[in-house]
Design a protein around this motif. Structure first.
Motif, PDB file in Angstrom:
ATOM      1  N   ALA A 103       0.814  -1.213   0.000  1.00 13.38           N
ATOM      2  CA  ALA A 103       0.000   0.000   0.000  1.00 13.38           C
ATOM      3  C   ALA A 103       0.845   1.259   0.000  1.00 13.38           C
ATOM      4  N   ARG A 104       1.956   1.229   0.701  1.00  8.97           N
ATOM      5  CA  ARG A 104       2.826   2.413   0.762  1.00  8.97           C
ATOM      6  C   ARG A 104       3.851   2.442  -0.360  1.00  8.97           C
ATOM      7  N   PHE A 105       4.632   1.365  -0.489  1.00 13.92           N
ATOM      8  CA  PHE A 105       5.784   1.402  -1.383  1.00 13.92           C
ATOM      9  C   PHE A 105       5.422   1.226  -2.856  1.00 13.92           C
ATOM     10  N   SER A 106       4.249   0.701  -3.156  1.00 18.16           N
ATOM     11  CA  SER A 106       3.830   0.559  -4.554  1.00 18.16           C
ATOM     12  C   SER A 106       3.180   1.837  -5.096  1.00 18.16           C
ATOM     13  N   ALA A 107       2.925   2.802  -4.228  1.00 16.06           N
ATOM     14  CA  ALA A 107       2.217   4.025  -4.634  1.00 16.06           C
ATOM     15  C   ALA A 107       3.084   4.889  -5.538  1.00 16.06           C
ATOM     16  N   LEU A 108       2.477   5.386  -6.609  1.00 15.79           N
ATOM     17  CA  LEU A 108       3.144   6.324  -7.516  1.00 15.79           C
ATOM     18  C   LEU A 108       2.909   7.765  -7.082  1.00 15.79           C
ATOM     19  N   SER A 109       1.742   8.039  -6.542  1.00 17.79           N
ATOM     20  CA  SER A 109       1.422   9.379  -6.046  1.00 17.79           C
ATOM     21  C   SER A 109       0.303   9.288  -5.031  1.00 17.79           C
ATOM     22  N   ARG A 110       0.165  10.358  -4.261  1.00 19.34           N
ATOM     23  CA  ARG A 110      -0.894  10.484  -3.272  1.00 19.34           C
ATOM     24  C   ARG A 110      -1.595  11.816  -3.496  1.00 19.34           C
ATOM     25  N   ILE A 185     -11.577  24.725  -2.726  1.00 21.59           N
ATOM     26  CA  ILE A 185     -10.929  23.416  -2.603  1.00 21.59           C
ATOM     27  C   ILE A 185      -9.511  23.480  -3.138  1.00 21.59           C
ATOM     28  N   LEU A 186      -8.554  23.136  -2.293  1.00 21.42           N
ATOM     29  CA  LEU A 186      -7.172  22.954  -2.716  1.00 21.42           C
ATOM     30  C   LEU A 186      -7.004  21.475  -3.021  1.00 21.42           C
ATOM     31  N   ASP A 187      -6.587  21.151  -4.232  1.00 19.29           N
ATOM     32  CA  ASP A 187      -6.485  19.763  -4.689  1.00 19.29           C
ATOM     33  C   ASP A 187      -5.038  19.523  -5.099  1.00 19.29           C
ATOM     34  N   VAL A 188      -4.329  18.689  -4.330  1.00 16.37           N
ATOM     35  CA  VAL A 188      -2.885  18.542  -4.500  1.00 16.37           C
ATOM     36  C   VAL A 188      -2.506  17.078  -4.669  1.00 16.37           C
ATOM     37  N   ARG A 189      -1.717  16.802  -5.695  1.00 11.82           N
ATOM     38  CA  ARG A 189      -1.185  15.448  -5.925  1.00 11.82           C
ATOM     39  C   ARG A 189       0.319  15.524  -5.999  1.00 11.82           C
ATOM     40  N   ALA A 190       0.996  14.601  -5.303  1.00 17.06           N
ATOM     41  CA  ALA A 190       2.460  14.607  -5.263  1.00 17.06           C
ATOM     42  C   ALA A 190       2.980  13.190  -5.132  1.00 17.06           C
ATOM     43  N   ASN A 191       4.286  13.033  -5.367  1.00 13.95           N
ATOM     44  CA  ASN A 191       4.875  11.704  -5.180  1.00 13.95           C
ATOM     45  C   ASN A 191       4.843  11.308  -3.713  1.00 13.95           C
TER      46      ASN A 191
END
Length: 274
Positions: A103-110, A185-191
């Motif tokens: 769940a954590r290490f396979s994630a490309l972004s959050r 709404i602040l919408d933020v996606r990051a590694n």
């Protein structure tokens, strides 16, 4: 035979001291979920999440995995587990997943959303689900200011003093600011994110939106690489963990972007600076 199961979990974090299980007697989302899963699995369960959330922070699509030798269908891992959960935590999707998924290490972004409610009166409804601003905010100014955060930067000005990350370098893939009625709404996606990073973004942008600071202050704060040069840390009440991106072959369940009280917001894409 042991297998791995992935869950998508929604929760209201108001009554919890964060995601992570803590000392006995301190309420956490993780502890509540593990207890409910253990009843259905008929053995102790340890879950791993995509991203820990702090005290008072919510999630509409937290992703977790766990291992089990229990033969249960998806209905058991959703409706069955929900029977044993408090009303402010719900499993919304479940699926068997490959053994190499994490769940954590396979994630490309959050992805997070920070929801601000503008009104001269503090709301009674959703008082712990939004951040209240008694002043009207200039969403366009906030949007322009947020654009400087796109790309890979040293975000030392936006990390908590006690942040334990090895490096302040992060890559912001998307940062959108939209106004829908009285919501901004602040919408933020990051590694990945630093401790209090979104809330510190919100503190700076709210000051700009209120006219206390110029738009250029966002870049000045970023360039300072010094937390003491930044703004306030905004409250946790408006912050939601809303999604995780994984490689398609893992077939992780996808849920509509939340929180569910928001109307549909058009997806925007950006060219991330190199």
């Amino acid at each position: 035979m042991t297998k791995k199961v992935v869950l998508v979990v929604e929760y209201d974090g108001s009554e919890y001291k964060g995601w992570q299980a803590q000392k006995l007697g301190i309420p956490s989302v993780q502890e509540s979920l593990e207890k409910a899963l253990a009843v259905v699995a008929n053995h102790p369960v340890r879950v791993v999440c995509a991203g820990r959330t702090d005290s008072g922070v919510h999630a509409s699509a937290q992703v977790v995995h766990f291992e089990t030798d229990a033969e249960r269908n998806e209905r058991a891992w959703t409706l069955g587990v929900n029977t044993y959960l408090p009303s402010d935590i719900r499993v919304v999707a479940a699926r068997d997943v490959a053994d190499d998924f994490h769940a954590r290490f396979s994630a490309l972004s959050r992805r997070y959303r920070y929801v601000i409610y503008q009104s001269s009166i503090c709301p009674a409804i959703l008082s712990n689900g939004v951040t209240w601003s008694y002043r009207a905010l200039d969403a366009q100014a906030m949007k322009e200011a947020a654009s400087v955060f796109l790309g890979t930067h040293d975000f030392s000005s936006f990390r908590a003093i006690g942040c334990q990350a090895n490096t302040p370098i992060r890559t912001i893939l998307n940062f959108d600011v939209q106004q829908v009625g009285q919501y901004i709404i602040l919408d933020v996606r990051a590694n990945a994110f630093l401790h209090h990073m979104i809330r510190n973004f919100a503190g700076v942008l709210m000051s700009i939106g209120a006219g206390e600071k110029p738009i250029a202050w966002a870049k000045k704060t970023l360039d300072a690489k010094d937390r003491t040069k930044g703004g306030i840390t905004a409250p946790p009440t408006g912050l939601y963990f809303v999604g995780v991106e994984y490689p398609e072959h893992f077939n992780v369940p996808f849920c509509k972007l939340g929180p569910h009280f928001l109307p549909y917001i058009e997806e925007l894409s950006y060219d991330v600076p190199s």
